[in-house]
Write a protein that holds these residues in place. Structure first.
Motif, PDB file in Angstrom:
ATOM      1  N   LEU A  92      15.231   7.844  -6.341  1.00 30.07           N
ATOM      2  CA  LEU A  92      15.443   7.864  -4.903  1.00 30.07           C
ATOM      3  C   LEU A  92      14.145   7.509  -4.217  1.00 30.07           C
ATOM      4  O   LEU A  92      13.063   7.895  -4.667  1.00 30.07           O
ATOM      5  CB  LEU A  92      15.912   9.239  -4.418  1.00 30.07           C
ATOM      6  N   GLY A  93      14.256   6.810  -3.110  1.00 33.16           N
ATOM      7  CA  GLY A  93      13.056   6.451  -2.371  1.00 33.16           C
ATOM      8  C   GLY A  93      13.385   6.179  -0.918  1.00 33.16           C
ATOM      9  O   GLY A  93      14.488   5.761  -0.577  1.00 33.16           O
ATOM     10  N   ALA A  94      12.433   6.456  -0.054  1.00 36.71           N
ATOM     11  CA  ALA A  94      12.598   6.182   1.369  1.00 36.71           C
ATOM     12  C   ALA A  94      11.229   5.940   1.968  1.00 36.71           C
ATOM     13  O   ALA A  94      10.211   6.441   1.466  1.00 36.71           O
ATOM     14  CB  ALA A  94      13.288   7.351   2.075  1.00 36.71           C
ATOM     15  N   GLY A  95      11.187   5.164   3.059  1.00 35.96           N
ATOM     16  CA  GLY A  95       9.887   4.925   3.670  1.00 35.96           C
ATOM     17  C   GLY A  95       9.977   4.031   4.884  1.00 35.96           C
ATOM     18  O   GLY A  95      11.057   3.615   5.318  1.00 35.96           O
ATOM     19  N   TYR A  96       8.805   3.738   5.405  1.00 33.77           N
ATOM     20  CA  TYR A  96       8.676   2.856   6.577  1.00 33.77           C
ATOM     21  C   TYR A  96       7.426   2.016   6.396  1.00 33.77           C
ATOM     22  O   TYR A  96       6.392   2.499   5.924  1.00 33.77           O
ATOM     23  CB  TYR A  96       8.557   3.680   7.865  1.00 33.77           C
ATOM     24  N   ARG A  97       7.510   0.741   6.755  1.00 27.57           N
ATOM     25  CA  ARG A  97       6.338  -0.123   6.654  1.00 27.57           C
ATOM     26  C   ARG A  97       6.392  -1.212   7.711  1.00 27.57           C
ATOM     27  O   ARG A  97       7.453  -1.568   8.230  1.00 27.57           O
ATOM     28  CB  ARG A  97       6.212  -0.744   5.269  1.00 27.57           C
ATOM     29  N   GLU A  98       5.200  -1.727   8.027  1.00 31.34           N
ATOM     30  CA  GLU A  98       5.063  -2.842   8.960  1.00 31.34           C
ATOM     31  C   GLU A  98       4.405  -4.003   8.230  1.00 31.34           C
ATOM     32  O   GLU A  98       3.422  -3.807   7.509  1.00 31.34           O
ATOM     33  CB  GLU A  98       4.220  -2.445  10.174  1.00 31.34           C
ATOM     34  N   LEU A  99       4.939  -5.199   8.464  1.00 32.33           N
ATOM     35  CA  LEU A  99       4.416  -6.394   7.805  1.00 32.33           C
ATOM     36  C   LEU A  99       4.085  -7.451   8.859  1.00 32.33           C
ATOM     37  O   LEU A  99       4.912  -8.299   9.191  1.00 32.33           O
ATOM     38  CB  LEU A  99       5.438  -6.955   6.810  1.00 32.33           C
ATOM     39  N   PRO A 100       2.884  -7.414   9.400  1.00 29.01           N
ATOM     40  CA  PRO A 100       2.504  -8.446  10.379  1.00 29.01           C
ATOM     41  C   PRO A 100       2.195  -9.761   9.686  1.00 29.01           C
ATOM     42  O   PRO A 100       1.702  -9.793   8.559  1.00 29.01           O
ATOM     43  CB  PRO A 100       1.251  -7.854  11.028  1.00 29.01           C
ATOM     44  N   ASP A 101       2.490 -10.851  10.354  1.00 27.86           N
ATOM     45  CA  ASP A 101       2.222 -12.198   9.829  1.00 27.86           C
ATOM     46  C   ASP A 101       1.632 -13.026  10.970  1.00 27.86           C
ATOM     47  O   ASP A 101       2.343 -13.391  11.914  1.00 27.86           O
ATOM     48  CB  ASP A 101       3.512 -12.819   9.311  1.00 27.86           C
TER      49      ASP A 101
END
Length: 788
Positions: A267-276
């Motif tokens: 199980l896994g959960a999360g949040y991330r931001e990927l600027p380009d």
């Protein structure tokens, strides 16, 4: 090159003189409590005078081993994680043969309380038709995804968009545990982000696949092998990660095994931001007009991943596996781009385009697998698998364009809606029968169904009313069925082996634009022969060679003529008339394994017809790129891989690949005929420091190379990783920095008589800090969950 020649001469000398005093030792390793065979136990020949290892092997699935040595003063050490070591210093010898009989290993309870499995095996294993890279000790992938792991594998490159290439070619098929997966079928392979570094046991690189494998993938196959806990009892690991830019996740892995069942879940959960950060310049050389853009695109994601599966051991010869994987991504893409139009250096207009995009992406897969083993031989088996997978995307985007200076030129409001669904079903049957210890026959078939629909609409705000733009709205349907049958035969002795195979595939493809009723139907048959051979010249030097014929079938995004209007001056679209690529691939490889240094090299040649390349078409200052079949490509390359351990606390791995290619074809009536080259190199250094600290530094360089219309810029970047064991090794603190100097920049240039194009993309530096803790007999791991 001088070092390579020296190795050949040196190993030839060994081959000439190492045969006379060879001693052959055999035996079987079992668990002292259950009397079951111990798989993959290490059997080492060590010098009595120095205690240094001379040579070694691992036991097979039946616990048996066979090892040869030319030494005269030695002892045997048998070891395996969780068991006490055994040393055998006296034994009887009959001629050149030593039978050690059955060797029992008792459980080491103290070791089980403290151990952390690092998976630090040999970097390279050569087999008759593939190479296996163990990735368990890659520190710079801590808190990372499968794409970051692949970027550390020799011969494999991952660009800033997440596109995977093998030896510089993007026509590669990615498998998971030998099977296609929903996680490898979406755009650019980015869905591999839901597989994380902690889940991966090894990566198989198959540059010339045998006929057993599906023929898709012109430059070969990358097969990701996932971990599956085999120790009895309940084992698991939990991990927590944070990072900059925002990258936060929590992961849990559990496994419970009994005599009949093996239940596994993650199980896994999360949040991330990927600027380009992106920049582009479109230059019209006829009117001296340029349009420049600069801005940052964001892909912010919440992600959830759930895997549940079970093996049921009906008896010693039959096992059924049922597993399911569900992943969900919730995307938010706030992006702003500034535009500047100039003529002869004078500003005409400036405007800004903002985007607000939300998307929900569910993915799930179910698999039923049945394996039947036969009593007469451990490799005699029948395997049937049925896989069903689904990937969906429901996306809505709002675009607002406003003039900020100069002439009002582009003021408008648009919105788009996408409903995408892909169903993929694979049915596969494989049968393996060893007739003797030397000769093995494999045969099987596979039927693949791929059904896709993409409903895309564009609306413009006109006088306060949303009006459908019918010229950019359509529903694209794609159906592809592939039926393949194969047979291979392998004959393998102690020194040499050969494997021949033939695969036949029928492809039935249908695409339709329902609004305009534009159809494209294709049905074709292909034959794919394969030949592989290997020769072991000595204990330290081996040769391999191979030939295979491969195919690259255009995928949905290559065929669909409609794309998101994120940048309405740089538009990407598909080509429904695109035909497949066909490649003949040849390879000769050599490997040398010494005490401190291991080297492998390969010379390869690929001839490809119907080469697919993205071509730019320029009109009214708008750049539209779409894939086209552009002639042929003759590519010849040299690849070198090496591992050097000058001391027990340092390991250096190097990878170098050179590729020379000859392009011929025609584009819009203009002949294409040019020769060019490209090369890449990677250097990885691992340091074992005091106080249970490990450090890893990886440097990468990819040269500039010429394309049909221009060139691709070079790249130079570095990754760092560090690890600290705590809590008697049950806990691990991981720290990684990817692209330390923010130098991993993707640059593309197009030079044409009437226009020039430039584009630039930069993801930037990613820093991750994580803690993981293993319980039971589990290992401390790291989980990151989403895309890279």
């Amino acid at each position: 090159m001088r070092s390579y020649i020296f190795i050949i001469l040196f190993t030839s000398y060994l081959f000439s003189f190492s045969q006379s005093g060879t001693v052959v030792l055999t035996g079987k390793v079992v668990d002292a409590e259950s009397n079951e065979p111990v798989e993959f136990a290490t059997v080492a020949i060590k010098s009595k005078s120095t205690n240094n290892p001379i040579t070694g092997v691992t036991t097979g699935l039946d616990g048996l081993f066979k090892i040869e040595t030319d030494a005269t003063d030695f002892y045997v050490e048998i070891s395996f994680i969780g068991f006490e070591k055994r040393e055998i210093r006296s034994f009887s010898r009959t001629g050149q043969n030593v039978d050690l009989g059955t060797i029992s290993l008792g459980v080491d309870n103290q070791q089980l309380d403290e151990i952390v499995i690092e998976g630090e095996k040999s970097t390279t294993e050569f087999r008759i038709d593939k190479r296996v890279f163990n990735v368990g000790a890659d520190l710079s992938t801590a808190g990372a995804s499968a794409l970051d792991v692949l970027s550390n594998v020799p011969s494999v490159n991952v660009n800033i968009e997440g596109q995977v290439s093998l030896r510089g070619s993007s026509g590669v098929q990615i498998l998971i545990d030998g099977k296609p997966s929903v996680l490898t079928s979406s755009d650019n392979g980015n869905a591999l982000g839901t597989i994380t570094a902690d889940m991966i046991e090894s990566v198989e690189v198959i540059t010339n696949p045998s006929a057993k494998y599906e023929a898709e993938g012109t430059s070969g196959i990358i097969n990701i092998i996932l971990k599956k806990e085999e120790r009895k009892g309940t084992n698991g690991s939990i991990s927590l990660n944070t990072g900059v830019p925002h990258n936060h996740s929590l992961g849990l892995s559990l496994n419970h095994r009994t005599e009949k069942f093996n239940l596994f879940t993650q199980l896994g959960a999360g949040y991330r931001e990927l600027p380009d950060k992106r920049r582009s310049v479109n230059s019209n050389l006829e009117t001296d007009t340029t349009i420049s853009t600069v801005g940052t695109e964001y892909r912010n994601e919440q992600f959830y991943n759930f895997i549940l599966g079970s093996d049921y051991y009906i008896n010693d010869f039959n096992v059924i596996t049922l597993s399911g994987n569900f992943a969900l991504e919730l995307e938010n893409q706030p992006s702003t781009t500034d535009y500047l139009m100039e003529n002869d250096g004078a500003m005409i207009s400036q405007w800004q385009r903002t985007e607000t995009t939300e998307a929900t992406n569910p993915k799930y897969q179910f698999e039923l697998q049945y394996k039947r083993d036969f009593e007469d031989h451990e490799d005699h088996d029948l395997l049937f698998s049925a896989i069903g997978s689904f990937f969906g995307k429901t996306q809505s985007s709002d675009f607002v364009t406003e003039t900020t200076d100069g002439v009002s030129y582009q003021d408008a409001q648009q919105k788009t809606a996408t409903a995408f669904d892909e169903g993929k079903y694979t049915f596969k049957l494989d049968y393996t029968r060893p007739f003797t210890e030397q000769f093995t026959l494999e045969a099987g078939s596979q039927y693949l169904i791929n059904d896709v629909g993409n409903d895309y609409s564009v609306e413009n705000l006109i006088d306060g009313t949303w009006v459908l733009d019918e010229s950019q709205t359509n529903n694209f349907e794609y159906m592809q069925n592939v039926l393949g049958v194969y047979a291979t035969g392998a004959y393998e002795l102690d020194k040499w082996g050969v494997k021949l195979g033939l695969r036949v595939e029928n492809t039935d493809l249908e695409t339709i634009l329902t609004t305009t009723n534009e159809r494209n139907d294709q049905n074709y048959n292909n034959f794919f022969p394969t030949v592989h051979a290997s020769y072991k010249m000595s204990q330290t030097f081996s040769l391999q060679s191979g030939y295979s014929r491969r195919i690259f079938r255009p995928r949905l995004w290559d065929l669909n003529p409609f794309f998101n209007l994120r940048d309405n001056f740089n538009i990407r679209r598909g080509n429904p008339d695109l035909l497949p690529e066909l490649t003949d691939s040849y390879e000769v490889a050599a490997v040398f394994n010494g005490d401190q240094i291991s080297l492998s090299s390969a010379i390869y040649h690929r001839f490809t017809t119907g080469v697919v390349e993205r071509i730019s078409f320029y009109e009214n200052n708008v750049n539209v790129t779409q894939p086209e079949n552009i002639g042929t490509n003759n590519a010849t390359g040299l690849e070198l891989n090496g591992k050097y351990e000058p001391a027990r606390w340092i390991t250096i791995n190097g990878d170098f690949n050179y590729n020379y290619y000859d392009r011929k074809g025609e584009l819009e009536g203009v002949s294409i005929d040019f020769q060019a080259n490209q090369w890449s190199t990677k250097l990885n250094s691992k340091f074992k420091l005091p106080a249970d600290f490990d450090l890893e530094v990886t440097g990468n360089y990819r040269s500039q190379f010429e394309t049909v219309q221009g060139e691709q810029g070079d790249q130079l970047f570095m990754d760092l990783g560090a690890r600290k064991k705590v809590m008697k090794g049950k806990g691990v603190i991981n720290f990684s920095v990817r692209d330390v100097f923010a130098s991993r920049i993707e640059r593309n240039y197009v030079y044409q008589p009437t226009y020039e194009l430039y584009s630039r993309s930069l993801r930037g530096t990613f820093v991750t800090l994580g803690f993981s803790y293993g319980f039971g007999k589990g290992e401390a791991m790291t989980y990151s969950g989403g895309r890279r």
